[in-house]
Design a protein around this motif. Structure first.
Motif, PDB file in Angstrom:
ATOM      1  N   LEU A   1      21.054  56.739  -9.195  1.00  0.00           N
ATOM      2  CA  LEU A   1      20.812  57.552 -10.391  1.00  0.00           C
ATOM      3  C   LEU A   1      21.772  57.175 -11.523  1.00  0.00           C
ATOM      4  CD1 LEU A   1      20.261  61.095  -8.802  1.00  0.00           C
ATOM      5  CD2 LEU A   1      18.527  59.663  -9.888  1.00  0.00           C
ATOM      6  N   ALA A   2      23.028  56.962 -11.172  1.00  0.00           N
ATOM      7  CA  ALA A   2      24.030  56.625 -12.192  1.00  0.00           C
ATOM      8  C   ALA A   2      23.637  55.332 -12.895  1.00  0.00           C
ATOM      9  CB  ALA A   2      25.404  56.480 -11.547  1.00  0.00           C
ATOM     10  N   ARG A   3      23.281  54.318 -12.116  1.00  0.00           N
ATOM     11  CA  ARG A   3      22.893  53.028 -12.703  1.00  0.00           C
ATOM     12  C   ARG A   3      21.698  53.188 -13.630  1.00  0.00           C
ATOM     13  NH1 ARG A   3      24.145  50.276  -7.648  1.00  0.00           N
ATOM     14  NH2 ARG A   3      22.137  51.042  -6.934  1.00  0.00           N
TER      15      ARG A   3
ATOM     16  N   VAL B   1      33.551  57.574  -6.338  1.00  0.00           N
ATOM     17  CA  VAL B   1      34.478  57.199  -7.400  1.00  0.00           C
ATOM     18  C   VAL B   1      34.761  55.693  -7.360  1.00  0.00           C
ATOM     19  CG1 VAL B   1      36.865  57.447  -8.144  1.00  0.00           C
ATOM     20  CG2 VAL B   1      35.488  59.476  -7.724  1.00  0.00           C
ATOM     21  N   ASP B   2      34.877  55.140  -6.159  1.00  0.00           N
ATOM     22  CA  ASP B   2      35.071  53.684  -6.042  1.00  0.00           C
ATOM     23  C   ASP B   2      33.927  52.934  -6.702  1.00  0.00           C
ATOM     24  OD1 ASP B   2      37.460  53.628  -4.829  1.00  0.00           O
ATOM     25  OD2 ASP B   2      36.710  53.247  -2.794  1.00  0.00           O
ATOM     26  N   PHE B   3      32.719  53.366  -6.382  1.00  0.00           N
ATOM     27  CA  PHE B   3      31.550  52.717  -6.975  1.00  0.00           C
ATOM     28  C   PHE B   3      31.595  52.825  -8.495  1.00  0.00           C
ATOM     29  CE2 PHE B   3      27.534  53.719  -9.067  1.00  0.00           C
ATOM     30  CZ  PHE B   3      26.920  52.476  -9.007  1.00  0.00           C
ATOM     31  N   LEU B   4      31.830  54.045  -8.988  1.00  0.00           N
ATOM     32  CA  LEU B   4      31.793  54.257 -10.435  1.00  0.00           C
ATOM     33  C   LEU B   4      32.871  53.447 -11.148  1.00  0.00           C
ATOM     34  CD1 LEU B   4      31.127  58.098 -10.744  1.00  0.00           C
ATOM     35  CD2 LEU B   4      29.556  56.238 -11.307  1.00  0.00           C
ATOM     36  N   MET B   5      34.065  53.376 -10.549  1.00  0.00           N
ATOM     37  CA  MET B   5      35.151  52.642 -11.212  1.00  0.00           C
ATOM     38  C   MET B   5      34.828  51.155 -11.303  1.00  0.00           C
ATOM     39  SD  MET B   5      38.758  54.494 -10.514  1.00  0.00           S
ATOM     40  CE  MET B   5      38.942  54.018  -8.824  1.00  0.00           C
ATOM     41  N   GLU B   6      34.258  50.638 -10.222  1.00  0.00           N
ATOM     42  CA  GLU B   6      33.924  49.216 -10.221  1.00  0.00           C
ATOM     43  C   GLU B   6      32.821  48.945 -11.251  1.00  0.00           C
ATOM     44  OE1 GLU B   6      31.948  45.629  -9.481  1.00  0.00           O
ATOM     45  OE2 GLU B   6      30.961  47.505  -8.875  1.00  0.00           O
TER      46      GLU B   6
END
Lengths: 619, 227
Positions: A295-297, A325-330
């Motif tokens: 969804l974020a992507r 959070v790891d995914f979002l930061m990357e």
């Protein structure tokens, strides 16, 4: 498409972009090819309304149907309001720019009590009779939703229907019923009666309150046997597979939330006793982490937004937060995006994350102890100890932060002078900690502690729903006491204290736990010019004082009275899953200063397990 | 590598202000996946700059923005992506790679072409009377800035004009010094006619922005090359 307002008007008003629609991802349909025109309204200005995720969800949900065109409506600001009244310009929906009066439905979300006069404004400008009983066959069906519908009674007379609970589940049934009635010869009253049998739909005019001579409710019953006596809130148990707006509207104006919003879960495990959201959205339900990544992507690609924010009542309680959070930061690093992480508990993990996603020098840390003393925090069941706060502050100071914000409430049940004085003491301790921890040569000026207090407003469906609310004078006296004591602290120069006037809090209190008789007060207040009451620049107490005087309604009855637990409350016909017995038990535990563990630690039998999912079954 | 885009701003989008237009472009770049360069630092921002703000309520078919790219894209592909992801009222007309030494759009603007349409004509023969207005030895207006008010002869800043029955085209000096807004010329003209100017009786369209070269004025669009 021709705009509803001509150039002369648009160039006269502040921010004409509020009224033209045409945003990226706004939905345009051929009106000849749809069967239902739905106007979805947030009764506040565009910039506030456009920042609300719930509206975007409903907009997406309804527009997925080929036979429905859902459009948006917001409150015209006071400048345009005046012009529309004078020139008799009917309120219009943003997409088609056509009058709302010609629509099939007008949905209005009720997010806070202080928007109630704006509800009347919307109906008034649209040219729809204010009272449901006065509406004709061809008028739109006016339907209310959102958190305030957990006690819809103060505005009940203005609505044909209320949708109680989460929108994902019952809208199709309601719209299908409407289409069926349209095909088979539509009669407004027959349709409304049938709609009242759909789960979550409440038809206020088909329920009759009867009052005791002392003004309290004697009974509240449906007028016919085929209608439910209680209305259970609607709830979406499978958030992962629920519809979610992947193409959110991108406004031209800088709105309050100029970012993509990712709702990670609903509900809360904490059980703070003053918090309505913590009770009405039970049980806690999470969205799968992989789904959130997807969804974020998609949301970011479809909007072009430069920032993404997580939304929930307490993001730290999301079980896969580190992975997310790891995914979002990357992802954010690769795509040059910003991440905003509100409602995180301050601990080693969140500090580490925050130091990576924001500029420490510019950001501040936020704690919400809500009460100054441990005793009172036990009363309100705020599971945050002084030790937690000082630990968090210590880690933060060592990590380079120098600004701390603290939120408190005044006027909580059982509050004493000692509890109030504990607020400045706590602020002082945090400031002292900084000066002990950080050597003089490493300090960049003073530590900045900003404490704010709001006034406690008892809300329906909380353990404090029976509590009495303080008077305005007492609130202000308490704020003065805090302010005075703040100045006497050793580190007073590092501490700033803010509080607001209590007028609006008291009005909010009246309408939060009010009954149907208050509609007369709302109407009078609106007629006397009350509008945009949630805005300090437009709020005025005078229309309200006149409204109460002229209607002969005593506001004290609603706020300054402790209700016995046996009293029939105006919202008792609603079933939120959480039982009355549980709320009573919590109210008693509060008075005995006993805390209740959170839902992850142990089940406390609140009743939300009846929905057969979420945290109740995850353990 | 730097690219100059020419775009329109028409219809309802004339009510969108300059800052909002900038934010619209930032998001458009992302949606269209244009490989735009970012500045360094804690909060990187796109390297994107606009030639000259357009007033709220005015339309244009000659707006410009310069961007910096990290890799090249074919002009037609970029235009197609920007039009697909954008709104019709802000149409991308060109996407041209600038020569290395080209001055940015904002610094190179020297003149602007406007078309004024009169919904209610202030005089019987617009062409004749505007010519007479221009034959005055000087056209003095009161120019207000934040700090001061001063009398100014704007006649030298009206580079050229042509009028029809209900339209007037003006080429006006613009840029960082002696920027001359078309409203200033209109106010003087109405005063000359002794007619009150109602701003809603006219509409304004910016046709193009120009820079000065050895061959005289050239459109900002003519500086770069398509790829």
């Amino acid at each position: 498409m021709k705009l509803a307002l001509d150039d002369r008007i648009l160039l006269q008003v502040e921010k004409p972009a509020r009224y033209i629609g045409k945003e990226i991802n706004a939905v345009y349909k051929d009106k000849e090819r749809v069967k239902i025109r739905f106007a979805m309204c947030f009764p506040d200005i565009y910039e506030i309304g456009m920042s609300h995720l719930g509206i975007q969800i409903i907009y997406d949900l309804l527009n997925r149907r080929d036979d429905v065109w859902c459009e948006r409506v917001y409150s015209p600001w006071v400048d345009l309001h005046k012009i529309m009244k004078e020139d008799h310009i009917p309120l219009f929906a943003l997409e088609s720019q056509e009058p709302v009066k010609d629509f099939d439905f007008l949905g209005i979300t009720l997010q806070y009590e202080m928007c109630y006069t704006n509800v009347l404004q919307v109906l008034d400008l649209a040219g729809i009779p204010l009272f449901a009983k006065d509406r004709a066959e061809e008028d739109p069906i006016v339907i209310g939703g959102g958190p305030c519908t957990y006690n819809p009674e103060p505005v009940a007379d203005f609505f044909d229907l209320f949708y109680i609970g989460e929108a994902e589940t019952s809208y199709d049934a309601l719209l299908d019923l409407y289409l069926k009635h349209k095909q088979e010869g539509y009669d407004r009253d027959t349709f409304l009666h049938e709609a009242g049998k759909i789960p979550g739909i409440y038809v206020p005019k088909l329920y009759e309150p009867v009052y005791h001579p002392d003004g309290t409710l004697a009974s509240f019953e449906p007028v016919s046997d085929d209608l439910p006596k209680t209305i259970r809130k609607e709830i979406c148990m499978d958030l992962t597979n629920a519809v979610y707006p992947r193409k959110q509207i991108v406004p031209y104006l800088k709105v309050t939330q100029d970012r993509s919003v990712l709702e990670i879960m609903r509900g809360c495990i904490r059980g703070c006793r003053f918090c309505q959201a913590g009770m009405i959205y039970r049980p806690l339900r999470e969205r799968d982490e992989e789904k959130l990544e997807e969804l974020a992507r998609e949301m970011l690609e479809n909007s072009g937004n430069e920032e993404i924010s997580l939304s929930s009542l307490s993001s730290s309680d999301y079980s896969k937060l580190p992975e997310l959070v790891d995914f979002l930061m990357e992802y954010a690093d690769r795509k040059k995006l910003n991440i905003s992480l509100p409602s995180l508990r301050i601990d080693a993990f969140s500090l580490d994350v925050m130091s990576k996603v924001q500029d420490i020098r510019k950001s501040s840390l936020t704690f919400a102890p809500e009460a100054g003393s441990q005793r009172l925090r036990n009363v309100i069941n705020k599971g945050l100890t002084e030790e937690n706060i000082l630990e968090g502050a210590k880690d933060a100071f060592l990590g380079g932060w120098t600004r701390v914000k603290l939120y408190f409430m005044l006027g909580l049940p059982t509050e004493t002078e000692d509890d109030i004085l504990a607020i400045p003491e706590l602020c002082n301790k945090i400031a002292k900690l900084y000066y002990e921890l950080i050597p003089k040569e490493e300090r960049k000026g003073r530590v900045q502690i900003v404490a704010s207090s709001s006034f406690f407003v008892p809300k329906p469906f909380t353990p404090f729903q029976w509590a009495k609310m303080e008077r305005r004078e007492d609130f202000l006296k308490k704020a003065e006491t805090v302010n005075h004591a703040m100045h006497e602290q050793l580190n007073a120069r590092s501490i700033k204290y803010n509080w607001h006037d209590a007028k609006v809090s008291v009005l909010e209190g009246i309408f939060a736990r009010g009954d149907r008789r208050l509609s007369a007060v709302l109407l009078k207040a609106y007629e006397h010019g009350a509008l945009f009451d949630a805005w300090t620049e437009t709020f005025s107490m005078e229309p309200w004082i006149s409204a109460f005087e002229e209607t002969g309604i005593d506001p004290d009855f609603y706020v300054h009275r402790e209700r016995p637990v046996e009293e029939l409350l105006p919202w008792d016909f609603i079933d939120i899953g959480v039982t009355r017995q549980f709320l009573i038990k919590e109210w008693e535990k509060a008075q005995n200063e006993i805390v209740t563990p959170n839902c992850r630690m142990q089940c406390n039998g609140c009743g939300a397990a009846a929905f057969q999912g979420g945290i109740c079954y995850a353990r | 590598m730097r690219v100059r885009m020419r775009f329109t701003k028409e219809g309802a989008l004339k009510f969108i202000g300059h800052l909002d237009t900038m934010r619209y472009f930032q998001k458009l770049m992302r949606r269209a996946k244009i490989p735009i360069a970012y500045s360094a630092g804690m909060s990187p921002h796109q390297i994107l700059s606009f030639a000259l703000p357009l007033g709220i309520g005015d339309e244009s078919i000659g707006e410009y923005a310069d961007i910096e790219l990290t890799e090249s894209v074919k002009s037609t592909d970029a235009i197609a992506a920007l039009c697909r992801e954008g709104i019709d009222e802000i149409r991308i007309l060109s996407f041209k790679y600038l020569p290395e030494k080209a001055i940015n759009a904002m610094a190179s603007v020297e003149a602007a072409d406007y078309r004024i349409t009169f919904h209610k004509c202030p005089c019987e023969d617009l062409s004749k009377q505007f010519s007479e207005f221009m034959e005055q030895p000087e056209i003095v207006v009161l120019k207000k800035t934040k700090k001061s008010e001063r009398l100014l002869d704007i006649k030298p800043f009206i580079f050229s004009f042509s009028a029809s029955e209900d339209t007037l085209d003006l080429r006006l000096k613009c840029g960082s010094v002696d920027n001359t807004k078309p409203e200033l010329v209109l106010e003087a003209f109405y005063r000359y006619l002794d007619v009150d100017l109602d701003p809603f009786d006219i509409s304004l369209m910016r046709l193009d922005l120009l820079t000065f070269s050895d061959n005289g004025f050239v459109s900002l669009d003519e500086i770069g090359e398509e790829l």
